[in-house]
Motif scaffolding. Structure first.
Motif: not given
Length: 228
Positions: A52, A77, A87, A90, A98
């Protein structure tokens, strides 16, 4: 099977390259967001592990861009940010999972394999169809291997889709004919061989010497011979 890792921490990048390599994957690591999209287009990987917090771009934005371009492979991710809102961001950007740092390598691999298995069992959708080393753009009908590309006719593209979706398994001439020509009055089974010949010629323009993507399996039909 190829996995693209986008991670600027050299220790984590090295760990993933070594560990995933031992699991049997071909691993490509880039350490900037700027390199992520071009490398994804070049490799058409089966999965992406995406950090990220990169030095130049947000992994969230890269994930959104990948999905906007039609890439449907699993994206996992990685981030030190553990808040539920982060989270959620994402996942809303299109990530399949995630994983919070620090992470257990075994857990990451298990999650990755689960997502890859689900994708392989599901009908492939989106703009791109991939069976390594080839990627077919379903909108433009451009077939690409690395930087080399060739444009197919509508019927050639349809034939290639049938073969790619059955990659590694032969498809009988009759089955191909039923899918693509059964509603064409006057067409005979021989049309399949003719179009396989057209397709082989065009793919031969972008395939490395000595490599053939579409092979004849005696008595069983034609098969797309994917890597891995």
């Amino acid at each position: 099977m190829t996995i693209l890792v986008v991670e600027d921490d050299p220790d984590i990048g090295s760990l993933l390259r070594r560990g995933l390599g031992e699991e049997g994957y071909a691993v490509h690591v880039v350490d900037t967001g700027a390199a992520a999209l071009p490398e994804a287009r070049r490799l058409a990987p089966e999965a992406i592990i995406l950090d990220v917090m990169l030095p130049d771009h947000s992994g969230i934005e890269i994930c959104r861009s990948l999905r906007a371009e039609g890439f449907a492979m699993p994206i996992v991710m990685l981030s030190a940010k553990a808040a539920i809102s982060e989270r959620a961001e994402g996942l809303e950007a299109g990530a399949d999972d995630y994983v919070v740092k620090p992470f257990a390598f075994g857990e990451l691999v298990a999650r990755l394999k689960t997502h890859m298995l689900r994708r392989s069992d599901a009908p492939q959708s989106g703009r791109y169809l991939t069976a390594a080393p080839l990627t077919l753009d379903l909108e433009t009908r451009i077939a690409r291997i690395g930087e080399a590309e060739t444009r197919l006719t509508e019927r050639e593209s349809a034939l290639l889709v049938v073969l790619m979706r059955a990659a590694g398994r032969p498809v009988a001439r009759g089955d191909i004919f039923d899918q693509l020509w059964a509603d064409q009055g006057g067409a005979s089974l021989n049309v399949v061989d003719v179009y396989v010949g057209y397709l082989r010629h065009k793919l031969g323009e972008i395939t490395p010497p000595g490599q053939q993507l579409i092979v004849t399996v005696r008595g069983r039909g034609f098969m797309f011979k994917a890597d891995g």
